[in-house]
Design a protein around this motif. Structure first.
Motif, PDB file in Angstrom:
ATOM      1  N   GLN A  75       8.528   0.813 -10.423  1.00  0.00           N
ATOM      2  CA  GLN A  75       9.041   0.794 -12.024  1.00  0.00           C
ATOM      3  C   GLN A  75       8.610   0.572 -13.126  1.00  0.00           C
ATOM      4  OE1 GLN A  75      13.185   0.267 -11.116  1.00  0.00           O
ATOM      5  NE2 GLN A  75      13.043   1.900  -9.451  1.00  0.00           N
ATOM      6  N   ALA A  76       8.452  -1.061 -12.958  1.00  0.00           N
ATOM      7  CA  ALA A  76       8.061  -1.847 -14.498  1.00  0.00           C
ATOM      8  C   ALA A  76       6.546  -1.652 -14.258  1.00  0.00           C
ATOM      9  CB  ALA A  76       8.277  -3.213 -13.790  1.00  0.00           C
ATOM     10  N   ALA A  77       5.979  -1.086 -13.754  1.00  0.00           N
ATOM     11  CA  ALA A  77       4.330  -1.234 -14.096  1.00  0.00           C
ATOM     12  C   ALA A  77       4.106   0.565 -14.460  1.00  0.00           C
ATOM     13  CB  ALA A  77       3.530  -1.118 -11.918  1.00  0.00           C
ATOM     14  N   GLU A  78       4.759   1.145 -13.937  1.00  0.00           N
ATOM     15  CA  GLU A  78       4.287   2.403 -14.302  1.00  0.00           C
ATOM     16  C   GLU A  78       5.234   2.670 -16.295  1.00  0.00           C
ATOM     17  OE1 GLU A  78       4.974   5.397 -10.625  1.00  0.00           O
ATOM     18  OE2 GLU A  78       7.341   4.368 -11.836  1.00  0.00           O
ATOM     19  N   ALA A  79       6.190   1.922 -16.580  1.00  0.00           N
ATOM     20  CA  ALA A  79       7.083   1.639 -17.900  1.00  0.00           C
ATOM     21  C   ALA A  79       6.428   0.790 -18.682  1.00  0.00           C
ATOM     22  CB  ALA A  79       8.789   1.388 -17.866  1.00  0.00           C
ATOM     23  N   GLY A  80       5.217   0.382 -17.939  1.00  0.00           N
ATOM     24  CA  GLY A  80       4.911  -1.045 -18.880  1.00  0.00           C
ATOM     25  C   GLY A  80       5.155  -2.401 -18.939  1.00  0.00           C
ATOM     26  N   LEU A  81       3.831  -2.864 -18.052  1.00  0.00           N
ATOM     27  CA  LEU A  81       4.297  -4.718 -17.557  1.00  0.00           C
ATOM     28  C   LEU A  81       4.508  -5.700 -18.881  1.00  0.00           C
ATOM     29  CD1 LEU A  81       2.052  -5.029 -14.453  1.00  0.00           C
ATOM     30  CD2 LEU A  81       4.563  -4.944 -14.283  1.00  0.00           C
ATOM     31  N   PRO A  82       5.361  -6.308 -19.039  1.00  0.00           N
ATOM     32  CA  PRO A  82       5.090  -7.409 -20.407  1.00  0.00           C
ATOM     33  C   PRO A  82       4.010  -8.140 -20.021  1.00  0.00           C
ATOM     34  CG  PRO A  82       7.268  -7.683 -18.589  1.00  0.00           C
ATOM     35  CD  PRO A  82       6.019  -6.576 -17.722  1.00  0.00           C
ATOM     36  N   GLN A  83       4.430  -8.724 -21.300  1.00  0.00           N
ATOM     37  CA  GLN A  83       3.309 -10.231 -22.136  1.00  0.00           C
ATOM     38  C   GLN A  83       3.739 -11.378 -21.622  1.00  0.00           C
ATOM     39  OE1 GLN A  83       0.621  -8.685 -23.014  1.00  0.00           O
ATOM     40  NE2 GLN A  83       0.801  -7.197 -22.359  1.00  0.00           N
ATOM     41  N   PRO A  84       2.776 -11.661 -20.855  1.00  0.00           N
ATOM     42  CA  PRO A  84       3.214 -12.775 -20.243  1.00  0.00           C
ATOM     43  C   PRO A  84       3.752 -14.097 -21.328  1.00  0.00           C
ATOM     44  CG  PRO A  84       0.774 -13.135 -20.113  1.00  0.00           C
ATOM     45  CD  PRO A  84       1.345 -11.247 -20.671  1.00  0.00           C
ATOM     46  N   HIS A  85       4.578 -14.799 -20.938  1.00  0.00           N
ATOM     47  CA  HIS A  85       5.352 -15.955 -22.166  1.00  0.00           C
ATOM     48  C   HIS A  85       4.384 -16.543 -22.866  1.00  0.00           C
ATOM     49  CE1 HIS A  85       9.355 -14.885 -20.635  1.00  0.00           C
ATOM     50  NE2 HIS A  85       8.906 -15.038 -19.524  1.00  0.00           N
ATOM     51  N   ALA A  86       4.153 -17.361 -23.260  1.00  0.00           N
ATOM     52  CA  ALA A  86       3.567 -18.327 -24.244  1.00  0.00           C
ATOM     53  C   ALA A  86       2.893 -19.572 -23.634  1.00  0.00           C
ATOM     54  CB  ALA A  86       4.425 -19.322 -24.844  1.00  0.00           C
ATOM     55  N   GLU A 132       0.851  -1.435   0.163  1.00  0.00           N
ATOM     56  CA  GLU A 132      -0.084   0.073  -0.036  1.00  0.00           C
ATOM     57  C   GLU A 132       0.651   1.669   0.414  1.00  0.00           C
ATOM     58  OE1 GLU A 132      -2.517   0.274   3.799  1.00  0.00           O
ATOM     59  OE2 GLU A 132      -3.750  -1.746   2.515  1.00  0.00           O
ATOM     60  N   LEU A 133       2.036   1.102   0.827  1.00  0.00           N
ATOM     61  CA  LEU A 133       2.740   2.458   0.585  1.00  0.00           C
ATOM     62  C   LEU A 133       3.483   2.708  -0.415  1.00  0.00           C
ATOM     63  CD1 LEU A 133       4.693   1.979   4.616  1.00  0.00           C
ATOM     64  CD2 LEU A 133       2.744   3.343   3.823  1.00  0.00           C
ATOM     65  N   ALA A 134       4.003   1.537  -1.502  1.00  0.00           N
ATOM     66  CA  ALA A 134       4.541   1.524  -2.677  1.00  0.00           C
ATOM     67  C   ALA A 134       4.028   2.409  -3.731  1.00  0.00           C
ATOM     68  CB  ALA A 134       4.733   0.256  -3.391  1.00  0.00           C
ATOM     69  N   ASN A 135       2.752   3.180  -3.600  1.00  0.00           N
ATOM     70  CA  ASN A 135       1.451   3.929  -4.223  1.00  0.00           C
ATOM     71  C   ASN A 135       1.434   2.729  -6.027  1.00  0.00           C
ATOM     72  OD1 ASN A 135      -0.047   4.886  -4.517  1.00  0.00           O
ATOM     73  ND2 ASN A 135       0.934   6.893  -5.046  1.00  0.00           N
ATOM     74  N   PHE A 136       1.607   1.951  -5.930  1.00  0.00           N
ATOM     75  CA  PHE A 136       0.844   1.472  -7.355  1.00  0.00           C
ATOM     76  C   PHE A 136       0.441   1.935  -8.264  1.00  0.00           C
ATOM     77  CE2 PHE A 136       3.931  -2.227  -5.256  1.00  0.00           C
ATOM     78  CZ  PHE A 136       4.568  -2.024  -6.130  1.00  0.00           C
ATOM     79  N   PRO A 137       0.471   2.379  -9.486  1.00  0.00           N
ATOM     80  CA  PRO A 137      -0.454   3.306 -10.597  1.00  0.00           C
ATOM     81  C   PRO A 137      -1.446   2.278 -10.095  1.00  0.00           C
ATOM     82  CG  PRO A 137       1.943   2.142 -11.582  1.00  0.00           C
ATOM     83  CD  PRO A 137       1.479   1.608 -10.794  1.00  0.00           C
TER      84      PRO A 137
END
Length: 92
Positions: A69-80, A11-16
């Motif tokens: 940081q990854a969430a703000e930049a755009g999380l990657p798509q799952p593998h096949a 909660e403190l990390a304040n994700f998008p």
């Protein structure tokens, strides 16, 4: 780290908006950030060695910051196969 403390740190990390962070089974502490519906995501594994070396609280904070940081930049798509990319935080 107990579940209540982990939830508080998330909660403190304040994700998008629309990003959910969950703990998933694995060696050490594995945290997964996903977009709503699981269309994209990333996991970070915090090894027991890293938690001991850096301290559990600070290591979890760094893990959450990397996920954010990854969430703000755009999380990657799952593998096949439906699994997510996993980063590993190891002790030096």
């Amino acid at each position: 780290m107990d579940e209540a403390t982990l939830r508080h740190q998330v909660e403190l990390a304040n994700f998008p908006a629309g990003v959910q962070v969950t703990q998933v089974p694995g060696p050490g502490l594995v945290l997964r950030a996903t977009q709503q519906g699981g269309a994209a995501g990333l996991e970070v594994q915090l090894t027991d060695e890293a938690a001991r070396l850096y301290g559990e609280g600070p290591a979890v904070a760094v893990t959450l910051e990397r996920l954010k940081q990854a969430a703000e930049a755009g999380l990657p798509q799952p593998h096949a196969d439906g699994s997510f990319e996993r980063l590993v935080f190891v002790g030096d």
